[in-house]
Design a protein around this motif. Structure first.
Motif, PDB file in Angstrom:
ATOM      1  N   UNK A   1      -2.263  -1.951   4.572  1.00  0.00           N
ATOM      2  CA  UNK A   1      -1.018  -1.413   4.478  1.00  0.00           C
ATOM      3  C   UNK A   1       0.088  -2.016   5.990  1.00  0.00           C
ATOM      4  N   UNK A   2      -0.269  -3.320   6.442  1.00  0.00           N
ATOM      5  CA  UNK A   2       0.488  -3.900   7.302  1.00  0.00           C
ATOM      6  C   UNK A   2       1.335  -5.153   7.024  1.00  0.00           C
ATOM      7  N   UNK A   3       1.870  -4.973   5.776  1.00  0.00           N
ATOM      8  CA  UNK A   3       2.825  -6.212   5.306  1.00  0.00           C
ATOM      9  C   UNK A   3       3.777  -6.506   6.217  1.00  0.00           C
ATOM     10  N   UNK A   4       4.326  -5.689   6.889  1.00  0.00           N
ATOM     11  CA  UNK A   4       5.321  -5.720   7.919  1.00  0.00           C
ATOM     12  C   UNK A   4       5.206  -6.605   8.914  1.00  0.00           C
ATOM     13  N   UNK A   5       3.653  -6.478   9.404  1.00  0.00           N
ATOM     14  CA  UNK A   5       3.346  -7.160  10.560  1.00  0.00           C
ATOM     15  C   UNK A   5       2.913  -8.476  10.675  1.00  0.00           C
TER      16      UNK A   5
ATOM     17  N   UNK B   1       2.545  -2.129  -9.358  1.00  0.00           N
ATOM     18  CA  UNK B   1       1.264  -1.588  -8.232  1.00  0.00           C
ATOM     19  C   UNK B   1       1.153  -0.245  -8.417  1.00  0.00           C
ATOM     20  N   UNK B   2      -0.052   0.040  -8.064  1.00  0.00           N
ATOM     21  CA  UNK B   2      -0.690   1.411  -7.819  1.00  0.00           C
ATOM     22  C   UNK B   2      -0.065   2.117  -6.788  1.00  0.00           C
ATOM     23  N   UNK B   3       0.541   3.159  -6.965  1.00  0.00           N
ATOM     24  CA  UNK B   3       1.153   4.049  -5.963  1.00  0.00           C
ATOM     25  C   UNK B   3       0.282   5.288  -5.764  1.00  0.00           C
ATOM     26  N   UNK B   4       1.046   6.232  -5.306  1.00  0.00           N
ATOM     27  CA  UNK B   4       0.342   7.591  -4.960  1.00  0.00           C
ATOM     28  C   UNK B   4       0.203   8.464  -6.387  1.00  0.00           C
TER      29      UNK B   4
ATOM     30  N   UNK C   1       0.712  -1.296  -0.040  1.00  0.00           N
ATOM     31  CA  UNK C   1       0.126  -0.020  -0.086  1.00  0.00           C
ATOM     32  C   UNK C   1       0.768   1.281  -0.047  1.00  0.00           C
ATOM     33  N   UNK C   2       0.628   1.966  -0.853  1.00  0.00           N
ATOM     34  CA  UNK C   2       1.384   3.282  -0.856  1.00  0.00           C
ATOM     35  C   UNK C   2       1.240   4.348   0.357  1.00  0.00           C
ATOM     36  N   UNK C   3       0.299   4.073   0.908  1.00  0.00           N
ATOM     37  CA  UNK C   3      -0.042   4.906   2.312  1.00  0.00           C
ATOM     38  C   UNK C   3       0.026   4.301   3.371  1.00  0.00           C
ATOM     39  N   UNK C   4       0.656   4.978   4.293  1.00  0.00           N
ATOM     40  CA  UNK C   4       0.890   4.417   5.623  1.00  0.00           C
ATOM     41  C   UNK C   4      -0.241   4.116   6.391  1.00  0.00           C
TER      42      UNK C   4
ATOM     43  N   UNK D   1     -10.313   1.596  13.000  1.00  0.00           N
ATOM     44  CA  UNK D   1     -10.174   2.799  12.236  1.00  0.00           C
ATOM     45  C   UNK D   1     -10.411   2.752  10.654  1.00  0.00           C
ATOM     46  N   UNK D   2     -11.870   2.012  10.573  1.00  0.00           N
ATOM     47  CA  UNK D   2     -11.916   1.628   9.061  1.00  0.00           C
ATOM     48  C   UNK D   2     -12.064   2.959   8.028  1.00  0.00           C
ATOM     49  N   UNK D   3     -12.634   4.072   8.637  1.00  0.00           N
ATOM     50  CA  UNK D   3     -13.107   5.334   7.594  1.00  0.00           C
ATOM     51  C   UNK D   3     -11.749   5.606   6.895  1.00  0.00           C
ATOM     52  N   UNK D   4     -10.611   5.779   7.822  1.00  0.00           N
ATOM     53  CA  UNK D   4      -9.149   6.116   7.389  1.00  0.00           C
ATOM     54  C   UNK D   4      -8.874   5.084   6.380  1.00  0.00           C
ATOM     55  N   UNK D   5      -9.017   3.718   6.376  1.00  0.00           N
ATOM     56  CA  UNK D   5      -8.479   2.759   5.262  1.00  0.00           C
ATOM     57  C   UNK D   5      -9.118   2.808   4.407  1.00  0.00           C
ATOM     58  N   UNK D   6     -10.753   3.035   4.545  1.00  0.00           N
ATOM     59  CA  UNK D   6     -11.868   3.042   3.393  1.00  0.00           C
ATOM     60  C   UNK D   6     -11.351   4.130   2.344  1.00  0.00           C
TER      61      UNK D   6
END
Ligand SMILES: *Cc1c(COP(=O)(O)O)cnc(C)c1O
Length: 379
Positions: free
Chosen positions: A230-234, A347-350, A37-40, A272-277
């Motif tokens: 956006x949690x690949x690392x986890x 991959x689609x970025x910003x 995900x390009x967004x944190x 925190x779904x609204x942020x991710x949506x």
């Protein structure tokens, strides 16, 4: 020193490990090769993780990740007994081979040791089959990565309707194509063994097949926090399905298969779904913009329901494009598998990253048009 090679099982000596996309750690590179995900993740997620980083790190985490199972059950409107968490969904895909597939051996019917999937799709499936000593049945998709109809599968004769385990990547990777839930339902109904619908990209699609896992006892839906959250690392993935299949998977997993910070992060993301949506929406918009602009530049495009595009580049071979983009600090994915080796997966970025990408692509096009294809790709 004497080689310990003969101590390794012959079957393991012959294995080929899964090839992940390159993970180059430099901020100067625009990384569009592994569908991150390009967004944190949101501030709430970061805060939840940092707040947990204290003396508690000495303790074992919840071995069942029960809090996360309950949050996901609520999210999907099912029972917590219908959810299992993995160390990424890759962990669960591997556990499924152990729980549902007999290793190949004399006296065991071939279907009972068959792991089946469409070709091309997620390249981890054959690796998991080989590790388990299962029989692989890779069946070609139709034109433009269409899923063949039951009639076609029967006519062609290679598909095994009794396969112990069938993986279906939906939306499809690496093409990005979406499959209708109605068609997936027909396929699931025709299968006697377990079907895993690998929905790693469902949040970027206009429909998903989660209901099939709640409706059919032999269907599992696989999801991950890696791509859309956006949690690949986890490393957090999960399956939804019948409580008996979930209980079987629970028996074969490591007792602490899900790390504690990952559990915290995923639960914070669900709160925190609204942020991710908003993030899903932005990525879908950028995907549509990129597809339009690449098509205008002469690229062959497959419509995508994911956060990436599979494209057929003009004027130069895909491998040349891959190299020249890399020379210009843009990393995309290029596959060696013959069916897809003439494509790039981007991959689609910003919007900013996509602007840079398009600028470099335009300059490369000019160079290829004038026949200046060189070994060193710097423009
Ligand atoms: C990324 C991906 C996964 C793996 O996700 P993790 O949860 O990070 O292990 C599974 N299936 C497909 C098709 C993917 O693209």
């Amino acid at each position: 020193m004497k080689s310990p090679r003969n101590l390794i099982r012959p079957q393991v000596q012959q294995l080929h490990a899964y090839t992940p996309g390159e993970q180059i750690q430099t901020t100067r590179l625009i990384k569009l090769n592994t569908n991150e995900n390009p967004y944190p993740p949101s501030k709430k997620v970061i805060q939840a993780i940092t707040r947990t980083c204290d003396a508690r790190l000495r303790l074992y985490p919840d071995p069942r990740a029960q809090g996360l199972r309950e949050a996901l059950a609520q999210y999907h409107g099912c029972d917590p007994l219908q959810v299992i968490i993995g160390n990424g969904s890759d962990d669960l895909l591997a556990l499924a081979t152990r729980a549902f597939v007999e290793p190949q051996q004399q006296g065991v019917a071939l279907s009972c040791s068959t792991i089946q999937y469409f070709d091309p799709s997620y390249s981890l499936y054959p690796v998991l089959a080989d590790i388990h000593g299962a029989h692989k049945n890779a069946v070609a998709l139709g034109d433009d990565f269409q899923m063949p109809s039951i009639r076609m599968l029967k006519k062609e004769g290679r598909w095994d309707f009794k396969a112990a385990l069938t993986y279906v990547t939906t939306p499809h990777a690496p093409s990005g194509r979406g499959y209708a839930t109605a068609d997936l339902d027909v396929l699931c109904r025709a299968q006697k063994g377990v079907v895993i619908l690998d929905e790693a990209y469902a949040d970027f699609a206009h429909e998903n097949a989660l209901d099939l896992a709640l409706k059919h006892p032999h269907v599992l839906v696989s999801r991950t926090f890696s791509k859309s959250f956006a949690l690949c690392f986890q490393r957090i993935g999960y399956f939804v399905g019948h409580p008996e299949l979930i209980a079987a998977l629970d028996k074969v997993r490591d007792s602490y298969n899900v790390n504690g910070l990952g559990q915290v992060a995923a639960m914070a993301a669900l709160s925190d779904l609204p942020y991710f949506r908003k993030g899903f929406e932005k990525i879908i918009q950028s995907r549509e913009d990129l597809a339009e602009q690449l098509a205008a530049l002469g690229f062959g495009i497959y419509p995508s329901q994911t956060n990436f595009l599979l494209v057929h580049p003009p004027l130069a071979p895909a491998g040349q494009w891959y190299q020249d983009l890399k020379e210009n600090k843009i990393l995309v994915r290029w596959f060696s598998a013959p069916a897809i080796t003439s494509y790039l997966r981007i991959t689609v970025g910003t919007p900013d990253q996509m602007k840079t990408l398009l600028g470099i692509i335009k300059r490369l096009l000019k160079r290829y048009e004038s026949g200046r294809i060189s070994q060193k790709g710097n423009i």
